[in-house]
Design a protein around this motif. Sequence first.
Motif, PDB file in Angstrom:
ATOM      1  N   UNK A 122      11.235  22.706 -10.397  1.00 53.72           N
ATOM      2  CA  UNK A 122      11.912  21.435 -10.125  1.00 53.72           C
ATOM      3  C   UNK A 122      11.556  20.901  -8.736  1.00 53.72           C
ATOM      4  N   UNK A 123      11.473  21.785  -7.743  1.00 53.97           N
ATOM      5  CA  UNK A 123      11.145  21.374  -6.375  1.00 53.97           C
ATOM      6  C   UNK A 123       9.736  20.800  -6.298  1.00 53.97           C
ATOM      7  N   UNK A 124       8.772  21.512  -6.885  1.00 57.32           N
ATOM      8  CA  UNK A 124       7.381  21.061  -6.821  1.00 57.32           C
ATOM      9  C   UNK A 124       7.188  19.749  -7.575  1.00 57.32           C
ATOM     10  N   UNK A 125       7.762  19.645  -8.777  1.00 59.32           N
ATOM     11  CA  UNK A 125       7.615  18.418  -9.556  1.00 59.32           C
ATOM     12  C   UNK A 125       8.318  17.258  -8.861  1.00 59.32           C
ATOM     13  N   UNK A 126       9.529  17.500  -8.362  1.00 57.44           N
ATOM     14  CA  UNK A 126      10.298  16.440  -7.712  1.00 57.44           C
ATOM     15  C   UNK A 126       9.587  15.859  -6.502  1.00 57.44           C
ATOM     16  N   UNK A 127       9.067  16.724  -5.650  1.00 51.10           N
ATOM     17  CA  UNK A 127       8.384  16.233  -4.452  1.00 51.10           C
ATOM     18  C   UNK A 127       7.026  15.621  -4.783  1.00 51.10           C
ATOM     19  N   UNK A 128       6.345  16.119  -5.799  1.00 44.11           N
ATOM     20  CA  UNK A 128       5.082  15.495  -6.214  1.00 44.11           C
ATOM     21  C   UNK A 128       5.333  14.059  -6.670  1.00 44.11           C
ATOM     22  N   UNK A 129       6.391  13.861  -7.446  1.00 41.44           N
ATOM     23  CA  UNK A 129       6.735  12.507  -7.904  1.00 41.44           C
ATOM     24  C   UNK A 129       7.111  11.627  -6.714  1.00 41.44           C
ATOM     25  N   UNK A 130       7.860  12.191  -5.762  1.00 42.85           N
ATOM     26  CA  UNK A 130       8.263  11.423  -4.584  1.00 42.85           C
ATOM     27  C   UNK A 130       7.042  10.971  -3.779  1.00 42.85           C
ATOM     28  N   UNK A 131       6.048  11.845  -3.643  1.00 41.32           N
ATOM     29  CA  UNK A 131       4.824  11.485  -2.915  1.00 41.32           C
ATOM     30  C   UNK A 131       4.068  10.396  -3.660  1.00 41.32           C
ATOM     31  N   UNK A 132       3.947  10.538  -4.974  1.00 42.28           N
ATOM     32  CA  UNK A 132       3.239   9.529  -5.763  1.00 42.28           C
ATOM     33  C   UNK A 132       3.957   8.182  -5.696  1.00 42.28           C
ATOM     34  N   UNK A 133       5.280   8.189  -5.619  1.00 41.18           N
ATOM     35  CA  UNK A 133       6.024   6.936  -5.476  1.00 41.18           C
ATOM     36  C   UNK A 133       5.746   6.289  -4.122  1.00 41.18           C
ATOM     37  N   UNK A 134       5.616   7.110  -3.079  1.00 37.10           N
ATOM     38  CA  UNK A 134       5.263   6.562  -1.765  1.00 37.10           C
ATOM     39  C   UNK A 134       3.892   5.892  -1.797  1.00 37.10           C
ATOM     40  N   UNK A 135       3.005   6.423  -2.623  1.00 34.66           N
ATOM     41  CA  UNK A 135       1.632   5.918  -2.689  1.00 34.66           C
ATOM     42  C   UNK A 135       1.452   4.786  -3.705  1.00 34.66           C
ATOM     43  N   UNK A 136       2.542   4.305  -4.282  1.00 36.86           N
ATOM     44  CA  UNK A 136       2.429   3.237  -5.275  1.00 36.86           C
ATOM     45  C   UNK A 136       1.693   1.997  -4.776  1.00 36.86           C
ATOM     46  N   UNK A 137       1.883   1.570  -3.512  1.00 34.86           N
ATOM     47  CA  UNK A 137       1.142   0.389  -3.042  1.00 34.86           C
ATOM     48  C   UNK A 137      -0.349   0.630  -2.848  1.00 34.86           C
ATOM     49  N   UNK A 138      -0.801   1.857  -3.061  1.00 31.91           N
ATOM     50  CA  UNK A 138      -2.205   2.170  -2.835  1.00 31.91           C
ATOM     51  C   UNK A 138      -2.456   2.594  -1.402  1.00 31.91           C
ATOM     52  N   UNK A 139      -3.705   2.462  -0.956  1.00 33.33           N
ATOM     53  CA  UNK A 139      -4.063   2.911   0.387  1.00 33.33           C
ATOM     54  C   UNK A 139      -3.307   2.162   1.471  1.00 33.33           C
ATOM     55  N   UNK A 140      -2.868   0.930   1.196  1.00 32.98           N
ATOM     56  CA  UNK A 140      -2.134   0.158   2.199  1.00 32.98           C
ATOM     57  C   UNK A 140      -0.762   0.741   2.505  1.00 32.98           C
ATOM     58  N   UNK A 141      -0.309   1.709   1.704  1.00 35.01           N
ATOM     59  CA  UNK A 141       0.960   2.374   2.009  1.00 35.01           C
ATOM     60  C   UNK A 141       0.865   3.164   3.310  1.00 35.01           C
ATOM     61  N   UNK A 142      -0.353   3.575   3.683  1.00 32.30           N
ATOM     62  CA  UNK A 142      -0.553   4.401   4.878  1.00 32.30           C
ATOM     63  C   UNK A 142      -0.642   3.503   6.106  1.00 32.30           C
ATOM     64  N   UNK A 143       0.476   2.929   6.495  1.00 28.41           N
ATOM     65  CA  UNK A 143       0.527   1.970   7.592  1.00 28.41           C
ATOM     66  C   UNK A 143       0.065   2.562   8.912  1.00 28.41           C
ATOM     67  N   UNK A 144       0.328   3.847   9.129  1.00 24.16           N
ATOM     68  CA  UNK A 144       0.091   4.457  10.432  1.00 24.16           C
ATOM     69  C   UNK A 144      -1.158   5.323  10.450  1.00 24.16           C
ATOM     70  N   UNK A 145      -1.999   5.217   9.430  1.00 25.59           N
ATOM     71  CA  UNK A 145      -3.272   5.940   9.418  1.00 25.59           C
ATOM     72  C   UNK A 145      -4.370   4.998   9.889  1.00 25.59           C
ATOM     73  N   UNK A 146      -5.219   5.412  10.828  1.00 25.09           N
ATOM     74  CA  UNK A 146      -6.327   4.556  11.266  1.00 25.09           C
ATOM     75  C   UNK A 146      -7.160   4.094  10.075  1.00 25.09           C
ATOM     76  N   UNK A 147      -7.608   2.826  10.107  1.00 24.60           N
ATOM     77  CA  UNK A 147      -8.322   2.258   8.965  1.00 24.60           C
ATOM     78  C   UNK A 147      -9.539   3.080   8.570  1.00 24.60           C
ATOM     79  N   UNK A 148     -10.226   3.665   9.548  1.00 28.09           N
ATOM     80  CA  UNK A 148     -11.408   4.454   9.244  1.00 28.09           C
ATOM     81  C   UNK A 148     -11.085   5.609   8.303  1.00 28.09           C
ATOM     82  N   UNK A 149      -9.881   6.208   8.485  1.00 34.11           N
ATOM     83  CA  UNK A 149      -9.536   7.421   7.752  1.00 34.11           C
ATOM     84  C   UNK A 149      -8.653   7.162   6.539  1.00 34.11           C
ATOM     85  N   UNK A 150      -8.318   5.906   6.259  1.00 35.05           N
ATOM     86  CA  UNK A 150      -7.361   5.619   5.189  1.00 35.05           C
ATOM     87  C   UNK A 150      -7.859   6.104   3.828  1.00 35.05           C
TER      88      UNK A 150
END
Length: 348
Positions: A122-150
């Motif tokens: 349950x822990x592994x599945x729950x957090x995997x889903x939570x991470x995928x939900x954070x990434x729903x907007x795509x690479x632009x979700x990573x606001x604080x990652x330098x563009x080179x490394x996005x």
Amino acid sequence: MLFVPLPFVVALLLILLFVGVVRRDEGRTANRSFRLIILVSIVQSVLSGLRWGYDVTEVMYVAPLGAALVPPLAYTGVAALVYKTDSRLSPRRLAVHAGPALAVTLLLLTTFRGAIDLALIAIFVGYAIAILLLMRPGADALRLAPFEAVAPTYRAILFAACTLLFSAAIDLFVFLDFAWTQGEHARPVIAIGNLAGLVILSIAAASASPPGRAEEQAEAPEATDLPDDKKTIAAIEALMATRHVYRDVELDLDRLARKLCMPTRQISTAVNRTTGKNVSQYVNEFRIAEACSLLATTDKPVTEIMFEVGFQTKSNFNREFRRVTEMSPLQWRGKQRPMDQIVIEHDL
């Protein structure tokens, strides 16, 4: 002859990986959660070696606790690249993410293995889903990652989420194996499957830990009255043309928003709808355009041009250059200038 279990070798390799990450991030604000994932993986590898290499059964009471720490660390590491928050967790957030480890600790006290396995699933599945939900907007979700490394960071995060799901599948298999065959097939699956998961997750954590900034982050500005996509794109292009902000190796979506006095969502939406690209690709195209100009008009080495336009690594520069021009920097230079005018280069 001394027997050295494979997990001990893996632990040594993970130590070298950790040292490499620390050296890479020296002098910068590191992503502590991703570093901790590697450290926890080292400990888990050692415990696996003791359990399956030397039959030290006592580690069975410690290993599940380490496993329960990995998903929250993965999530908080990703969240640090998405949200403008201090790297230290608030007491409330700390309590929330400490919950899985506390729950597994309580189950360990009951020595009910089936419940522990189900809890870890349950822990592994729950957090995997939570991470995928954070990434729903795509690479632009990573606001604080330098563009080179996005781009590589985004892929590494998705890979890490899939690895959490893989670990959950391993635990589910072990649970069913103990229920049906008293664990007849569990030993090789645990030893190999979980070890592979630790290695993959550690590499993903190292890859998804772009250089941070040492300075304090200013608060984002209030939204301005620029609702039209064309106006937003025009403002971005003007900023790039007049101030060449794309040369900033630390440039990320959050910093770009502050320079433009616009919300990050407005920039991301305008770029996505107007160009069909994410913001990192859009900004990197300004860098590649200047690189093309320098390659055609100067004899500067490719590596020098790479740094001048805002890239820090050859792999990212080459990847973006090929994406935009469909050829390598040297191939592009060769097509723009006669061969007798080109200084032979061996750096890329």
